[in-house]
Scaffold this active site. Structure first.
Site, PDB file in Angstrom:
ATOM      1  N   LYS A  29      54.696  12.079 -33.085  1.00 31.65           N
ATOM      2  CA  LYS A  29      55.811  11.607 -33.930  1.00 31.65           C
ATOM      3  C   LYS A  29      55.522  10.209 -34.489  1.00 31.65           C
ATOM      4  O   LYS A  29      56.207   9.741 -35.391  1.00 31.65           O
ATOM      5  CB  LYS A  29      57.118  11.629 -33.138  1.00 31.65           C
ATOM      6  CG  LYS A  29      57.552  13.051 -32.766  1.00 31.65           C
ATOM      7  CD  LYS A  29      58.839  13.058 -31.960  1.00 31.65           C
ATOM      8  CE  LYS A  29      59.211  14.463 -31.490  1.00 31.65           C
ATOM      9  NZ  LYS A  29      59.670  15.350 -32.565  1.00 31.65           N
ATOM     10  N   THR A  31      65.001  18.055 -37.205  1.00 31.26           N
ATOM     11  CA  THR A  31      66.390  18.193 -37.646  1.00 31.26           C
ATOM     12  C   THR A  31      67.024  16.827 -37.869  1.00 31.26           C
ATOM     13  O   THR A  31      68.003  16.705 -38.596  1.00 31.26           O
ATOM     14  CB  THR A  31      67.231  18.986 -36.627  1.00 31.26           C
ATOM     15  OG1 THR A  31      67.054  18.427 -35.325  1.00 31.26           O
ATOM     16  CG2 THR A  31      66.844  20.450 -36.610  1.00 31.26           C
ATOM     17  N   LYS A  38      64.203   9.562 -32.152  1.00 28.16           N
ATOM     18  CA  LYS A  38      63.749  10.898 -31.732  1.00 28.16           C
ATOM     19  C   LYS A  38      62.995  10.747 -30.418  1.00 28.16           C
ATOM     20  O   LYS A  38      62.784   9.632 -29.951  1.00 28.16           O
ATOM     21  CB  LYS A  38      62.862  11.546 -32.791  1.00 28.16           C
ATOM     22  CG  LYS A  38      61.694  10.678 -33.264  1.00 28.16           C
ATOM     23  CD  LYS A  38      60.915  11.382 -34.369  1.00 28.16           C
ATOM     24  CE  LYS A  38      61.682  11.328 -35.677  1.00 28.16           C
ATOM     25  NZ  LYS A  38      61.658  12.589 -36.387  1.00 28.16           N
ATOM     26  N   ARG A  39      62.618  11.858 -29.842  1.00 31.59           N
ATOM     27  CA  ARG A  39      61.828  11.814 -28.614  1.00 31.59           C
ATOM     28  C   ARG A  39      60.548  11.005 -28.857  1.00 31.59           C
ATOM     29  O   ARG A  39      59.968  11.057 -29.944  1.00 31.59           O
ATOM     30  CB  ARG A  39      61.504  13.253 -28.198  1.00 31.59           C
ATOM     31  CG  ARG A  39      60.796  13.422 -26.881  1.00 31.59           C
ATOM     32  CD  ARG A  39      60.892  14.878 -26.431  1.00 31.59           C
ATOM     33  NE  ARG A  39      60.581  15.800 -27.508  1.00 31.59           N
ATOM     34  CZ  ARG A  39      59.356  16.273 -27.762  1.00 31.59           C
ATOM     35  NH1 ARG A  39      58.326  15.894 -27.023  1.00 31.59           N
ATOM     36  NH2 ARG A  39      59.162  17.135 -28.738  1.00 31.59           N
ATOM     37  N   LYS A  76      69.853  15.333 -40.737  1.00 28.98           N
ATOM     38  CA  LYS A  76      71.054  14.539 -40.438  1.00 28.98           C
ATOM     39  C   LYS A  76      71.063  13.248 -41.246  1.00 28.98           C
ATOM     40  O   LYS A  76      72.101  12.829 -41.769  1.00 28.98           O
ATOM     41  CB  LYS A  76      71.126  14.244 -38.935  1.00 28.98           C
ATOM     42  CG  LYS A  76      71.356  15.481 -38.081  1.00 28.98           C
ATOM     43  CD  LYS A  76      70.969  15.253 -36.621  1.00 28.98           C
ATOM     44  CE  LYS A  76      70.816  16.589 -35.900  1.00 28.98           C
ATOM     45  NZ  LYS A  76      70.092  16.467 -34.630  1.00 28.98           N
ATOM     46  N   HIS A  78      58.694  27.005 -31.486  1.00 24.80           N
ATOM     47  CA  HIS A  78      59.085  25.670 -31.942  1.00 24.80           C
ATOM     48  C   HIS A  78      57.933  24.677 -32.001  1.00 24.80           C
ATOM     49  O   HIS A  78      58.175  23.487 -32.163  1.00 24.80           O
ATOM     50  CB  HIS A  78      60.151  25.091 -31.012  1.00 24.80           C
ATOM     51  CG  HIS A  78      61.521  25.644 -31.224  1.00 24.80           C
ATOM     52  ND1 HIS A  78      62.379  25.184 -32.193  1.00 24.80           N
ATOM     53  CD2 HIS A  78      62.179  26.644 -30.592  1.00 24.80           C
ATOM     54  CE1 HIS A  78      63.508  25.856 -32.152  1.00 24.80           C
ATOM     55  NE2 HIS A  78      63.422  26.751 -31.185  1.00 24.80           N
TER      56      HIS A  78
END
Length: 796
Positions: A540, A642, A534-535, A646, A346
């Protein structure tokens, strides 16, 4: 009990009094939740038993999905929908004066996961059951999840998450199926019938007790199982303080991701990982032996899948059981193991590829370490035959080297399949991260692009949109999400587009109401809802997002004629408790929000919201309300994502780098229906390999950048002295590892495109409709069908 409203109401009221010991008038929402949950569990119990009996009697091949996380969210609403009884229940409760939304709010989010890894596992379980595939989850029953996040004066503060405080109506304790797990001690060798054998002696043992949760498929009679293991004391050891032993034992299943800054935390994490795989494998093999007798053909009846590196100890643990308990020789056990276990990678982040120091691993798991040593020895001998004299290659590929056990290497060597989770990610694994292994095992590597369950993230989370889709194209999309492509026929239909707009506004109003209740801030549902949830991690790049907001604010303050379509920037994220830098970014977001939201000159056009304690139940309000989906990771760093799927499924348009599954989203919807910017993966990799990036150049040559960076340290944000120096230094002194400044100008330009595009309402809605239409490919049903056919070899 769910055949009609009258029967349901009667059964519900009787059960309520029996369970709560209260009259109906005295009962609370939690009483109603426990009552309804118990009725649903009773309702599916026969199907649950029959599903397991069917798998046993038919000797059907089953997959067991081992994951350290399962981010389930709330189960009640989803289960009612999957069983097709939601309407009867909702209407029956309403006649009793009960709003089902209040009942759903009484359910805690199961504290079994953190982010995308755990949510993917939950989506996969839903798809397995809904496709009538024999697949189960194996995890840990954490007493406390990651943590409850509170924002106090802009800072993240962590509180214990207590999702089990009121029990869990969905679980069934199976103490008769408990397993014993051994730590510490020594390995003793002996001869038996002329063969050298090993046994683990003087071990400290703990008991793993399973709690089974039903996984209910949509519109099927299949009920699979998520088996969660709870750590409990075994008979107390004679040589240890009883209270210390009890405390250490219960800690194994107490917290998700304990802080591993120090050795005690590392030991606890490694204990958790072995606890999960040992308990799960003992259960799997016990069940298999009861129907098949021998384990020689285990791979024909069982597929064991390890979700990331956390459960990789399944490889040596399966070897241990096969050799030490079943009497197999090494070669025979290795054949069974490497035909049974498959592995999903991952990440491309080297720090996320787990490595365990030998000085911790060896004393904690002495027999397992012996087996890993032997795996390494034999693997290195194979490499020597293939690459004689190439010591550098062997050193880089070894499972044990430089005092550590490399878990990703163990996973690749000990499995028959290694998959990435998006096309770009899988190519990076083959060409860079795992290049040496790909050269040795080209047939093992494959791609399985992630997916999400459209039943949770569209049918349940956005019933308004789901109803519009069904009225427009029928309900085939619920069973076969590719049918959403039929929406393309309505891309120019003004009636459908306006109804789509009305749905979006209604969902934005729902989220606005939640934001007002939680933060006291009123946001405009007619503004653009620009969302990044998100985290919190540097790659990110929530930082890029907030620096852009600072730039917008500065420009508005400098030029009163500068305006844009009102924008509400929404963040939701948790930072790991020990992740100092990420917590500073949360503080920065909140400091920017405080300044922007209180400025009367700008607040008409700009609002910033940080939603604390982001979790699945909140996400179900956020995704349907979003107009813009922020997917802005440094290219090559996000394996898939992901959240992007969504948002897309709920009609948001993506602004993103060409990273992870963003690329496949772009390929699906077309360049004109997504906003892309920034470095490409190959450019990022070129910088990493060859250098040539100097962040100071962007600071000196772009006044927008120099101004926002100076504001981090010049007192622009009151009462934050020194708070943001680490951010400033990371971007300039440490040369901006994730290319925030390099991509800044490109990001600003892409955001201007977003603003311009939103002015043409019908065109924006057309883009939104096309995103929904193409989202069916990103259903986890498609992903699971690919796993089932190409990796696990299972069928319904």
């Amino acid at each position: 009990m769910f055949t009609n409203k009258e029967t349901f109401k009667k059964v519900f009221c009787n059960r309520l009094e029996m369970l709560s010991g209260k009259s109906f008038s005295e009962s609370t929402s939690r009483d109603h939740y426990n009552t309804l949950g118990s009725l649903v569990r009773e309702y599916i119990s026969s199907n649950w038993i029959q599903t397991n009996e069917k798998y046993r009697s038919s000797k059907q091949k089953q997959v067991y999905y081992l994951s350290i996380e399962f981010l389930l969210g709330r189960l009640l609403g989803n289960n009612l929908i999957n069983l097709g009884i939601n309407q009867i229940v909702e209407e029956g409760l309403l006649e009793l004066g009960i709003d089902i939304k209040n009942i759903e709010e009484a359910e805690a989010d199961a504290g079994l996961g953190n982010g995308g890894l755990g949510r993917l596992a939950a989506c996969f379980l839903d798809s397995l059951a809904s496709l009538n595939l024999p697949g189960h989850g194996c995890g840990i029953r954490y007493k406390h999840g990651l943590f409850d996040q509170k924002i106090i004066e802009g800072y993240q503060v962590e509180y214990p998450e207590q999702w089990l405080r009121h029990g869990n109506v969905w679980e069934i304790r199976k103490s008769d199926q408990a397993a014993e797990i051994s730590f510490w001690g020594e390995v003793e060798s002996f001869y038996h019938e002329g063969k050298l054998k090993f046994r683990h002696v003087n071990a400290e043992k703990i008991t793993a007790v399973p709690y089974d949760i039903p996984v209910i498929g949509y519109g099927t009679e299949s009920v699979n199982t998520l088996q969660l293991w709870n750590a409990e004391p075994s008979p107390f050891p004679h040589n240890k303080n009883i209270l210390e032993y009890k405390r250490e034992t219960e800690a194994v299943s107490e917290f998700l991701y304990p802080d591993d800054t120090h050795d005690d935390g590392k030991i606890l994490r490694l204990k958790q990982q072995y606890f999960l795989v040992s308990a799960s494998l003992q259960s799997i093999l016990r069940n298999y032996k009861s129907t098949h007798g021998s384990l020689e053909d285990l791979h024909n009846g069982v597929a064991i899948h390890i979700n990331d590196t956390h459960p990789v100890l399944a490889v040596p643990e399966l070897m241990r059981i096969l050799m030490d308990e079943e009497g197999m020789g090494w070669y025979e056990a290795w054949q069974v193991t490497t035909k049974t276990i498959s592995y999903t990678n991952h990440t491309t982040l080297s720090e996320a590829l787990e490595k365990w120091p030998i000085y911790i691993f060896k004393p904690l798991l002495p027999r397992i370490f012996m087996i890993v040593e032997e795996i390494n020895e034999r693997f290195c001998k194979e490499l020597w035959k293939l690459y004689p004299g190439d010591w550098n290659r062997i050193e880089n590929m070894a499972v044990i080297a430089h005092g550590v056990v490399k878990m990703a290497h163990l996973a690749i060597v000990g499995s028959y399949s290694v998959n990435g989770v998006a096309k770009l990610h899988s190519e990076i694994l083959k060409k860079r991260e795992m290049k040496l292994f790909y050269e040795v095992y080209p047939d093992k590597f494959n791609n399985k692009t992630n997916g999400i369950t459209h039943r949770r993230w569209l049918l349940k989370a956005n019933p308004q949109l789901a109803a519009l889709l069904t009225e427009t194209i029928g309900n085939d999309w619920i069973y076969e999400p590719k049918s959403l492509l039929e929406l393309k026929n309505y891309r120019y239909d003004p009636t459908i587009l306006e109804r789509l707009y009305d749905v979006k506004i209604s969902r934005k109003e729902i989220l606005a109401k939640r934001i007002l209740a939680q933060t006291g801030i009123k946001v405009d549902p007619y503004s653009i809802f620009d969302v990044q949830v998100k985290r919190l991690h540097e790659y990110k790049r929530q930082l890029l997002n907030v620096l852009h907001i600072m730039y917008l604010y500065n420009r508005m303050k400098e030029d009163s004629s500068f305006t844009f379509h009102p924008r509400t920037f929404i963040f939701g994220a948790k930072a790991s408790p020990g992740y100092y830098y990420a917590k500073k970014i949360i503080k920065l977001i909140n400091s920017v929000a405080e300044k922007v939201n209180s400025d009367k000159q700008t607040s008409e056009f700009l609002k910033v919201i940080f939603i604390e304690n982001y979790r699945v139940s909140i996400a179900e309000d956020i995704f349907p309300a979003a107009d813009v989906s922020e997917q802005i990771s440094t290219a090559s760093k996000e394996a898939s994502g992901t959240g992007n799927m969504k948002f897309m499924m709920n009609g948001a348009l993506t602004i993103g780098t060409l990273d992870g599954a963003n690329i496949e989203i772009k390929d699906a919807v077309g360049d004109e229906n997504i906003f892309t910017f920034g470095l490409k993966a190959e450019e990022v990799l070129h910088y990493y390999q060859n250098g040539g990036y100097y962040s100071n150049e962007y600071y000196y040559h772009d006044k927008r950048i120099s101004k926002v960076l100076e504001q981090l340290i010049n007192g622009h944000f009151p009462e934050t002295e020194g708070d943001f120096e680490a951010i400033y230094d990371s971007l300039l002194t440490q040369n901006d590892q994730y290319f925030v400044l390099r991509d800044f100008a490109s990001y600003v330009a892409a955001q201007e495109q977003v603003n311009d595009a939103y002015q043409d309402r019908s065109k924006w809605l057309e883009k939104s409709l096309l995103n929904i239409a193409h989202s069916g490919y990103f259903s986890s049903d498609r992903t699971i069908r690919e796993y089932a056919k190409h990796i696990w070899k299972i069928d319904s």
